[in-house]
Design a protein around this motif. Structure first.
Motif, PDB file in Angstrom:
ATOM      1  N   GLU A 219       1.985  -9.079  -3.363  1.00 44.25           N
ATOM      2  CA  GLU A 219       3.047  -8.823  -2.377  1.00 44.25           C
ATOM      3  C   GLU A 219       3.024  -7.346  -1.965  1.00 44.25           C
ATOM      4  O   GLU A 219       3.051  -7.019  -0.765  1.00 44.25           O
ATOM      5  N   ALA A 220       2.965  -6.453  -2.962  1.00 44.46           N
ATOM      6  CA  ALA A 220       2.959  -5.012  -2.661  1.00 44.46           C
ATOM      7  C   ALA A 220       1.694  -4.633  -1.888  1.00 44.46           C
ATOM      8  O   ALA A 220       1.737  -3.814  -0.966  1.00 44.46           O
ATOM      9  N   LEU A 221       0.558  -5.262  -2.269  1.00 37.58           N
ATOM     10  CA  LEU A 221      -0.709  -4.982  -1.568  1.00 37.58           C
ATOM     11  C   LEU A 221      -0.641  -5.416  -0.111  1.00 37.58           C
ATOM     12  O   LEU A 221      -1.218  -4.770   0.768  1.00 37.58           O
ATOM     13  N   THR A 222       0.052  -6.522   0.136  1.00 32.06           N
ATOM     14  CA  THR A 222       0.176  -7.016   1.511  1.00 32.06           C
ATOM     15  C   THR A 222       0.900  -5.981   2.363  1.00 32.06           C
ATOM     16  O   THR A 222       0.471  -5.655   3.476  1.00 32.06           O
ATOM     17  N   LEU A 223       1.982  -5.425   1.824  1.00 29.80           N
ATOM     18  CA  LEU A 223       2.706  -4.384   2.565  1.00 29.80           C
ATOM     19  C   LEU A 223       1.835  -3.141   2.711  1.00 29.80           C
ATOM     20  O   LEU A 223       1.761  -2.536   3.794  1.00 29.80           O
ATOM     21  N   ALA A 224       1.139  -2.773   1.622  1.00 30.13           N
ATOM     22  CA  ALA A 224       0.282  -1.579   1.667  1.00 30.13           C
ATOM     23  C   ALA A 224      -0.799  -1.748   2.736  1.00 30.13           C
ATOM     24  O   ALA A 224      -1.091  -0.818   3.495  1.00 30.13           O
ATOM     25  N   ARG A 225      -1.391  -2.932   2.821  1.00 27.56           N
ATOM     26  CA  ARG A 225      -2.449  -3.173   3.815  1.00 27.56           C
ATOM     27  C   ARG A 225      -1.903  -3.069   5.237  1.00 27.56           C
ATOM     28  O   ARG A 225      -2.531  -2.470   6.112  1.00 27.56           O
ATOM     29  N   ARG A 226      -0.705  -3.629   5.445  1.00 26.03           N
ATOM     30  CA  ARG A 226      -0.120  -3.545   6.800  1.00 26.03           C
ATOM     31  C   ARG A 226       0.105  -2.082   7.191  1.00 26.03           C
ATOM     32  O   ARG A 226      -0.154  -1.678   8.328  1.00 26.03           O
ATOM     33  N   LEU A 227       0.586  -1.275   6.234  1.00 26.24           N
ATOM     34  CA  LEU A 227       0.810   0.146   6.527  1.00 26.24           C
ATOM     35  C   LEU A 227      -0.514   0.850   6.796  1.00 26.24           C
ATOM     36  O   LEU A 227      -0.623   1.686   7.701  1.00 26.24           O
ATOM     37  N   ALA A 228      -1.545   0.489   6.013  1.00 25.85           N
ATOM     38  CA  ALA A 228      -2.872   1.111   6.200  1.00 25.85           C
ATOM     39  C   ALA A 228      -3.445   0.737   7.558  1.00 25.85           C
ATOM     40  O   ALA A 228      -4.032   1.572   8.255  1.00 25.85           O
ATOM     41  N   GLU A 229      -3.263  -0.529   7.959  1.00 19.46           N
ATOM     42  CA  GLU A 229      -3.785  -0.963   9.265  1.00 19.46           C
ATOM     43  C   GLU A 229      -3.092  -0.203  10.399  1.00 19.46           C
ATOM     44  O   GLU A 229      -3.710   0.168  11.381  1.00 19.46           O
ATOM     45  N   ARG A 230      -1.788   0.025  10.227  1.00 19.06           N
ATOM     46  CA  ARG A 230      -1.031   0.724  11.278  1.00 19.06           C
ATOM     47  C   ARG A 230      -1.461   2.175  11.404  1.00 19.06           C
ATOM     48  O   ARG A 230      -1.594   2.713  12.496  1.00 19.06           O
ATOM     49  N   SER A 231      -1.687   2.830  10.261  1.00 22.00           N
ATOM     50  CA  SER A 231      -1.978   4.268  10.297  1.00 22.00           C
ATOM     51  C   SER A 231      -3.474   4.549  10.382  1.00 22.00           C
ATOM     52  O   SER A 231      -3.879   5.689  10.631  1.00 22.00           O
ATOM     53  N   GLY A 232      -4.303   3.517  10.135  1.00 13.66           N
ATOM     54  CA  GLY A 232      -5.753   3.720  10.145  1.00 13.66           C
ATOM     55  C   GLY A 232      -6.261   4.380   8.873  1.00 13.66           C
ATOM     56  O   GLY A 232      -7.413   4.789   8.789  1.00 13.66           O
ATOM     57  N   GLU A 233      -5.390   4.475   7.858  1.00 14.43           N
ATOM     58  CA  GLU A 233      -5.806   5.100   6.596  1.00 14.43           C
ATOM     59  C   GLU A 233      -6.517   4.086   5.711  1.00 14.43           C
ATOM     60  O   GLU A 233      -6.212   2.886   5.779  1.00 14.43           O
ATOM     61  N   PRO A 234      -7.431   4.541   4.844  1.00 16.38           N
ATOM     62  CA  PRO A 234      -8.017   3.607   3.879  1.00 16.38           C
ATOM     63  C   PRO A 234      -7.010   3.208   2.797  1.00 16.38           C
ATOM     64  O   PRO A 234      -6.081   3.969   2.499  1.00 16.38           O
ATOM     65  N   LEU A 235      -7.207   2.018   2.244  1.00 18.08           N
ATOM     66  CA  LEU A 235      -6.363   1.532   1.146  1.00 18.08           C
ATOM     67  C   LEU A 235      -7.233   1.413  -0.097  1.00 18.08           C
ATOM     68  O   LEU A 235      -8.273   0.739  -0.070  1.00 18.08           O
ATOM     69  N   GLU A 236      -6.852   2.111  -1.158  1.00 12.04           N
ATOM     70  CA  GLU A 236      -7.593   2.046  -2.416  1.00 12.04           C
ATOM     71  C   GLU A 236      -6.655   1.552  -3.513  1.00 12.04           C
ATOM     72  O   GLU A 236      -5.434   1.551  -3.332  1.00 12.04           O
ATOM     73  N   ALA A 237      -7.243   1.113  -4.627  1.00 15.69           N
ATOM     74  CA  ALA A 237      -6.407   0.524  -5.690  1.00 15.69           C
ATOM     75  C   ALA A 237      -6.806   1.080  -7.049  1.00 15.69           C
ATOM     76  O   ALA A 237      -7.957   1.484  -7.258  1.00 15.69           O
ATOM     77  N   LEU A 238      -5.849   1.082  -7.950  1.00 17.24           N
ATOM     78  CA  LEU A 238      -6.109   1.445  -9.348  1.00 17.24           C
ATOM     79  C   LEU A 238      -5.818   0.230 -10.214  1.00 17.24           C
ATOM     80  O   LEU A 238      -4.744  -0.376 -10.101  1.00 17.24           O
ATOM     81  N   LEU A 239      -6.779  -0.106 -11.077  1.00 17.77           N
ATOM     82  CA  LEU A 239      -6.577  -1.222 -12.016  1.00 17.77           C
ATOM     83  C   LEU A 239      -6.947  -0.749 -13.410  1.00 17.77           C
ATOM     84  O   LEU A 239      -8.005  -0.143 -13.615  1.00 17.77           O
ATOM     85  N   VAL A 240      -6.082  -1.025 -14.366  1.00 14.28           N
ATOM     86  CA  VAL A 240      -6.305  -0.583 -15.739  1.00 14.28           C
ATOM     87  C   VAL A 240      -6.278  -1.807 -16.651  1.00 14.28           C
ATOM     88  O   VAL A 240      -5.589  -2.790 -16.357  1.00 14.28           O
ATOM     89  N   GLY A 241      -7.014  -1.735 -17.743  1.00 13.18           N
ATOM     90  CA  GLY A 241      -6.928  -2.793 -18.755  1.00 13.18           C
ATOM     91  C   GLY A 241      -8.053  -3.801 -18.667  1.00 13.18           C
ATOM     92  O   GLY A 241      -8.835  -3.823 -17.704  1.00 13.18           O
ATOM     93  N   ASP A 242      -8.136  -4.665 -19.688  1.00  9.35           N
ATOM     94  CA  ASP A 242      -9.194  -5.676 -19.741  1.00  9.35           C
ATOM     95  C   ASP A 242      -9.099  -6.589 -18.527  1.00  9.35           C
ATOM     96  O   ASP A 242      -8.019  -7.052 -18.187  1.00  9.35           O
ATOM     97  N   GLY A 243     -10.242  -6.839 -17.920  1.00  6.68           N
ATOM     98  CA  GLY A 243     -10.255  -7.733 -16.754  1.00  6.68           C
ATOM     99  C   GLY A 243     -10.086  -6.990 -15.444  1.00  6.68           C
ATOM    100  O   GLY A 243     -10.073  -7.605 -14.371  1.00  6.68           O
ATOM    101  N   ALA A 244      -9.977  -5.637 -15.510  1.00  3.23           N
ATOM    102  CA  ALA A 244      -9.751  -4.856 -14.276  1.00  3.23           C
ATOM    103  C   ALA A 244     -10.873  -5.096 -13.267  1.00  3.23           C
ATOM    104  O   ALA A 244     -10.622  -5.208 -12.064  1.00  3.23           O
ATOM    105  N   GLU A 245     -12.106  -5.210 -13.777  1.00  8.14           N
ATOM    106  CA  GLU A 245     -13.236  -5.356 -12.849  1.00  8.14           C
ATOM    107  C   GLU A 245     -13.143  -6.683 -12.094  1.00  8.14           C
ATOM    108  O   GLU A 245     -13.309  -6.736 -10.868  1.00  8.14           O
TER     109      GLU A 245
END
Ligand code: FAD
Length: 324
Positions: free
Chosen positions: A19-45
């Motif tokens: 849900e949060a990523l969906t909002l983040a992507r919409r904001l990135a599409e509007r501003s033309g900025e790249p969207l990157e993510a941080l994942l921690v813990g087993d299974g992050a890959e």
């Protein structure tokens, strides 16, 4: 650049993070900025590989084994370091316990402001947002100052949606500087739910029980109905305080927030602290002896009657119709 902190369960991305990523992507599409993510813990890959579908260009993975288990300050430090090294100006996470803790720590380490439980975000100067207060019973319009904004997004206000076209996600393993003092709070034991248990947060149908169930044993009828419907059991705080069921089953402000297609609320009065946990349900069927109970104002359907009569009758009808 926008950075999203993404929670996952052993490689499966949590719905609230989508849900949060969906909002983040919409904001990135509007501003033309790249969207990157941080994942921690087993299974992050494994979880990171799927994020191209959500517009993430780079998923930063933490390989350090000291950070494999949840540790709020240490994970917050990693997020703060990533935000600084990537020059991010907007940081988002789900409004879960973990999302709030990690983002709050990261904002504090970075020396910038944070707004929790946002439901709408309007970037620009001023940077405007609407956020939930008082467990969602109040909406507040606010502005957030500073060169880097840290936000959590209230659960169940954005429907998760993939990007129109997937992007190729690059996986980067990062080696953060770990501060030993940050590892003060760490996981010391884990209690797994019983095999076959349906997750309350993700269940499409939830059968809820409150004080009206009367006893721990009284839940047998609700469990039978839940079994027939493939539903999870949810309870009010009175039930967990009485020790009839564990806190992991509690729905509400200090429990889990659910968003099922159907919530069957049996013997629950509908205190505001309970309602904030179930108001995202698409339909609510109330079973209550009191037609004046506050939860009636939220009911899509209601049966006025004793749950010990009504619930077995529903189960019997399901058995009759399905032949089970
Ligand atoms: P009651 O309010 O006692 O309601 C019982 C209902 O059962 C009544 O409507 C009654 O008519 C009905 N009933 C009785 N017998 C029957 C029967 N045989 N058949 C059918 N109906 C019957 N509560 C939560 O649930 N979740 C939270 O996360 C939460 N967090 C809180 C946080 C704070 C800071 C505070 C102060 C409170 C919180 N509470 C929470 C508690 C909340 O205020 C209520 O006390 C609680 O939700 C009431 O639980 P209940 O509806 O089961 O009980």
């Amino acid at each position: 650049m926008i950075v999203a902190f993404v929670e996952h369960d052993g490689g499966r991305t949590d719905r609230s993070s989508l849900e949060a990523l969906t909002l983040a992507r919409r904001l990135a599409e509007r501003s033309g900025e790249p969207l990157e993510a941080l994942l921690v813990g087993d299974g992050a890959e494994a979880a990171g590989r799927q994020l191209g579908d959500h517009g993430v260009s780079t998923a930063h993975l933490v390989g350090d084994p000291r950070l494999a288990d949840y540790s709020p300050a240490a994970w917050g430090r990693v997020l703060a370091q990533l935000v600084a090294s990537r020059g991010a100006d907007l940081v988002l996470a789900a409004g879960t316990d973990r999302g709030h803790e990690v983002v709050a720590h990261a904002a504090a380490f970075s020396g910038h402001a944070m707004a929790a439980n946002c439901v709408e975000v309007e970037p620009g100067e001023p940077f405007r947002l609407t956020r939930q207060r008082w467990a969602g019973s109040l909406l507040e319009d606010a502005t957030l100052d500073g060169p880097v904004r840290f936000l959590t997004i209230a659960e169940h206000v954005v429907e998760p949606e993939q990007a129109a076209g997937a992007v190729a996600v690059r996986l980067e393993t990062i080696e953060p500087e770990v501060v030993e003092a940050d590892l003060r709070s760490r996981v010391v034991a884990r209690v797994e739910p019983e095999a076959g248990t349906i997750s309350l947060a993700d269940a499409r149908v939830v059968v809820g029980g409150g004080r009206g169930v009367g006893s721990s044993e009284g839940f047998a009828e609700l469990e039978e109905l839940a079994g027939l419907l493939g539903a999870a059991i949810g309870v009010s705080r009175v039930v967990t305080s009485a020790g009839w069921r564990p806190h992991s089953m509690q729905v509400g402000q200090t429990g889990t927030r659910i968003a099922p297609d159907l919530y069957i609320a049996c013997g629950i009065s509908g205190a505001i602290q309970h309602i904030v946990g179930c108001k995202a349900a698409k339909a609510i069927l109330v079973v209550n002896t009191d037609r004046e109970a506050p939860i009636m104002s939220r009911a899509s359907y209601a049966v006025i009657g004793d749950l010990h009569t009504v619930v077995p009758a529903i189960s019997a009808e399901i058995r009759r119709v399905t032949g089970r």
